[in-house]
Design an enzyme around this catalytic site. Structure first.
Site, mmCIF file in Angstrom:
data_model
loop_
_atom_site.group_PDB
_atom_site.id
_atom_site.type_symbol
_atom_site.label_atom_id
_atom_site.label_comp_id
_atom_site.label_asym_id
_atom_site.label_seq_id
_atom_site.Cartn_x
_atom_site.Cartn_y
_atom_site.Cartn_z
ATOM 1 N N THR A 132 0.938 -1.327 -0.141
ATOM 2 C CA THR A 132 -0.065 -0.407 -0.332
ATOM 3 C C THR A 132 0.699 0.958 -0.135
ATOM 4 O OG1 THR A 132 -1.271 1.645 1.524
ATOM 5 C CG2 THR A 132 -0.326 -0.466 1.802
ATOM 6 N N ASP A 133 0.196 2.503 -0.167
ATOM 7 C CA ASP A 133 1.156 3.557 -0.541
ATOM 8 C C ASP A 133 0.966 4.058 1.164
ATOM 9 O OD1 ASP A 133 -1.901 4.050 -0.505
ATOM 10 O OD2 ASP A 133 -1.160 5.580 -1.341
ATOM 11 N N TYR A 157 -1.255 -0.270 10.893
ATOM 12 C CA TYR A 157 -2.032 -1.214 9.652
ATOM 13 C C TYR A 157 -0.397 -0.844 9.079
ATOM 14 C CZ TYR A 157 -3.242 -1.363 5.388
ATOM 15 O OH TYR A 157 -3.657 -1.863 3.573
ATOM 16 N N LYS A 161 2.684 -3.426 7.360
ATOM 17 C CA LYS A 161 2.385 -3.829 5.964
ATOM 18 C C LYS A 161 4.276 -2.981 5.116
ATOM 19 C CE LYS A 161 0.253 -5.043 2.866
ATOM 20 N NZ LYS A 161 -0.210 -5.925 2.384
HETATM 21 P P1 NAD Z 1 -9.814 -7.494 2.792
HETATM 22 O O1 NAD Z 1 -9.018 -6.652 3.838
HETATM 23 O O2 NAD Z 1 -11.093 -7.316 1.416
HETATM 24 O O3 NAD Z 1 -9.224 -9.062 2.121
HETATM 25 C C1 NAD Z 1 -8.137 -9.730 3.035
HETATM 26 C C2 NAD Z 1 -8.092 -10.997 2.684
HETATM 27 O O4 NAD Z 1 -7.422 -11.504 3.155
HETATM 28 C C3 NAD Z 1 -9.396 -11.468 3.554
HETATM 29 O O5 NAD Z 1 -10.106 -13.017 2.544
HETATM 30 C C4 NAD Z 1 -9.086 -12.255 4.679
HETATM 31 O O6 NAD Z 1 -10.205 -13.707 4.065
HETATM 32 C C5 NAD Z 1 -7.599 -12.809 4.183
HETATM 33 N N1 NAD Z 1 -6.437 -13.284 5.341
HETATM 34 C C6 NAD Z 1 -6.340 -12.552 6.530
HETATM 35 N N2 NAD Z 1 -6.020 -12.270 7.206
HETATM 36 C C7 NAD Z 1 -6.212 -14.093 6.905
HETATM 37 C C8 NAD Z 1 -4.160 -14.935 7.228
HETATM 38 N N3 NAD Z 1 -3.977 -14.726 8.410
HETATM 39 N N4 NAD Z 1 -4.538 -15.956 6.449
HETATM 40 C C9 NAD Z 1 -4.972 -15.781 5.048
HETATM 41 N N5 NAD Z 1 -5.747 -15.314 4.651
HETATM 42 C C10 NAD Z 1 -6.232 -13.987 5.519
HETATM 43 O O7 NAD Z 1 -8.092 -6.663 2.121
HETATM 44 P P2 NAD Z 1 -8.307 -6.467 0.213
HETATM 45 O O8 NAD Z 1 -8.784 -4.313 0.511
HETATM 46 O O9 NAD Z 1 -8.540 -7.231 -0.626
HETATM 47 O O10 NAD Z 1 -6.479 -5.443 0.418
HETATM 48 C C11 NAD Z 1 -5.629 -6.951 -0.391
HETATM 49 C C12 NAD Z 1 -3.969 -6.234 -0.097
HETATM 50 O O11 NAD Z 1 -4.241 -5.369 -0.829
HETATM 51 C C13 NAD Z 1 -3.799 -6.306 1.414
HETATM 52 O O12 NAD Z 1 -2.387 -6.934 1.078
HETATM 53 C C14 NAD Z 1 -3.822 -5.137 1.409
HETATM 54 O O13 NAD Z 1 -2.329 -4.013 1.854
HETATM 55 C C15 NAD Z 1 -3.956 -4.284 -0.015
HETATM 56 N N6 NAD Z 1 -3.964 -2.554 -0.476
HETATM 57 C C16 NAD Z 1 -4.877 -2.555 -0.266
HETATM 58 C C17 NAD Z 1 -5.793 -1.649 -0.679
HETATM 59 C C18 NAD Z 1 -7.038 -0.702 -0.450
HETATM 60 O O14 NAD Z 1 -7.536 -0.007 -0.908
HETATM 61 N N7 NAD Z 1 -7.818 -2.270 -0.331
HETATM 62 C C19 NAD Z 1 -4.739 -0.209 -0.953
HETATM 63 C C20 NAD Z 1 -3.571 -1.066 -1.482
HETATM 64 C C21 NAD Z 1 -2.966 -2.252 -1.664
#
Ligand code: NAD
Ligand code: TYD
Length: 351
Positions: A132-133, A157, A161
């Site tokens: 993430t940013d 958080y 990350k």
């Molecule tokens: P989310 O919270 O919607 O989904 C996370 C998923 O990970 C879920 O399906 C959950 O069941 C699974 N999970 C959590 N803990 C776990 C564990 N211990 N073992 C296995 N699975 C597990 O998250 P998202 O928004 O889809 O984000 C996905 C990735 O992208 C993350 O790494 C996040 O840091 C990154 N990200 C998100 C955004 C955003 O705007 N949402 C932006 C940039 C980066």
């Protein structure tokens, strides 16, 4: 030979769009979706592809090293796209321990297992870490995050990350693990859990409930449609240079309050309400602790080197997102279980 790709967190918001894209576009890949199905994971997100012959779901915990090792012993994994994480800043303030466990220990287990299982044969292997940013901290009124901006995470958080990013790079430098990383701005679109700003507002506007705006609503985020993030992940996985990091952004900065007003206008129109009705729901509440002021991404590297840029204008993306939530009210009801209601009441009634 068919390639086997492990996607972690594939039942979550972004992960489900990545899984769908890879299953549909690459029948020559066997996709293993490894997900714990926490409150944020939902197999309903993948109903349309769950019977595809090149798709397998395995329920498991990345923070459990035995489970991760067993996964690498069971499947001939060639590539990893690692999305599993605890992802919500507010939850990291009330329950940081689960972020340390999943985001740091979980990532460690994955890079370590990949290193051990690929030892002596790293050819053609790839470990792609999705980040993430927010690891870069907060910007002032000007400037953009580039790939060389120093890390300065401000929330549990983003600190977790940042730590996972460092571990992935350390495994590249020390053990030559073939890694790729990307740091993306805020995503929005279908299947996002309604604890995050846009789906939370859509849900509250639909139910004529107060829209909680933290502080004065002056914080700025750079918004990217989730399918554009999935397409960037596809491009980086296939064309990215090993060891490199790519920033991904929407070139689309909004203050929270302007975004919420725009969303209210879209919702009024789609719900047939008189102009201005939904805006009346806006309620300013206590600010988030340590609230980062502004995030904005310079995504010129991925555009210049890999030819990727966002495809959707925000107005179109917002309209598609609202349409999806209005059409999928059952999905919204199903994920808004008793446990989520409890979280919501605790989170917002103390503000
Ligand atoms: P989310 O919270 O919607 O989904 C996370 C998923 O990970 C879920 O399906 C959950 O069941 C699974 N999970 C959590 N803990 C776990 C564990 N211990 N073992 C296995 N699975 C597990 O998250 P998202 O928004 O889809 O984000 C996905 C990735 O992208 C993350 O790494 C996040 O840091 C990154 N990200 C998100 C955004 C955003 O705007 N949402 C932006 C940039 C980066
Ligand atoms: P969020 O969707 O939680 O993403 P992030 O914190 O990772 O950027 O929040 C986006 C912005 O919206 C952030 O500045 C916090 C703000 N916000 C509110 O004003 N009210 C809310 O109820 C939520 C969840 C977020």
């Amino acid at each position: 030979m068919k390639k086997t790709i492990l996607i972690t967190g594939g039942a979550g918001f972004i992960g489900s769009h990545v899984v769908r894209r890879f299953v549909n576009n690459y029948p020559e890949y066997q996709i293993i979706n490894f997900d714990l199905l926490t409150y944020a994971g939902n197999l309903e997100n993948l109903k349309d592809i769950e019977k595809s012959p090149n798709y397998t779901f395995v329920r498991g915990d990345i923070a459990d090293s035995d489970q991760v090792n067993h996964l690498f012993e069971t499947y001939p994994i060639d590539g990893v796209i690692h999305l599993a994480a605890e992802s919500h800043v507010d939850r990291s303030i009330t329950d940081p321990a689960s972020f340390i466990r999943t985001n740091i220990f979980g990532t460690f287990n994955l890079v370590h297992a990949a290193k051990e299982h690929w030892k002596g044969n790293m050819e053609g292997k790839k470990f792609y870490h999705i980040s993430t940013d927010e690891v870069y901290g907060s910007l002032g009124e000007t400037g953009l995050f580039t790939e060389t901006t120093s890390y300065d995470p401000q929330s549990p958080y983003s600190a977790s990350k940042a730590s996972s990013d460092h571990l992935v790079r350390a495994y590249h430098n020390t053990f030559h693990l073939p890694v790729l990383l990307s740091n993306c701005s805020n995503n929005y679109g279908p299947n996002q859990f309604p604890e995050k700003l846009i789906p939370l507002c859509i849900r509250n506007i639909q139910g004529m409930k107060p829209i909680p705006v933290y502080g004065k609503g002056e914080n700025i985020r750079d918004w990217l449609y989730v399918e554009d993030h999935a397409s960037a992940i596809d491009v980086i996985y296939h064309k990215g240079v090993i060891g490199e990091t790519y920033n991904i952004g929407g070139i689309n900065e909004w203050t929270n309050i302007d975004l919420i007003k725009a969303l209210c206008a879209v919702m009024d129109e789609k719900l047939g309400r008189a102009k201005g009705t939904s805006q009346g729901l806006i309620t300013f509440v206590k600010d988030r602790a340590g609230h980062d002021l502004r995030y904005a991404i310079d995504s010129s590297k991925i555009e210049r080197e890999l030819g990727w840029k966002p495809s959707l204008q925000f107005e179109e993306g917002l309209s598609k997102t609202v349409d999806w939530y209005l059409k999928n009210s059952e999905w919204l009801e199903n994920v808004s279980s008793g446990a989520y209601e409890q979280y919501y009441n605790k989170q917002y009634h103390q503000r």
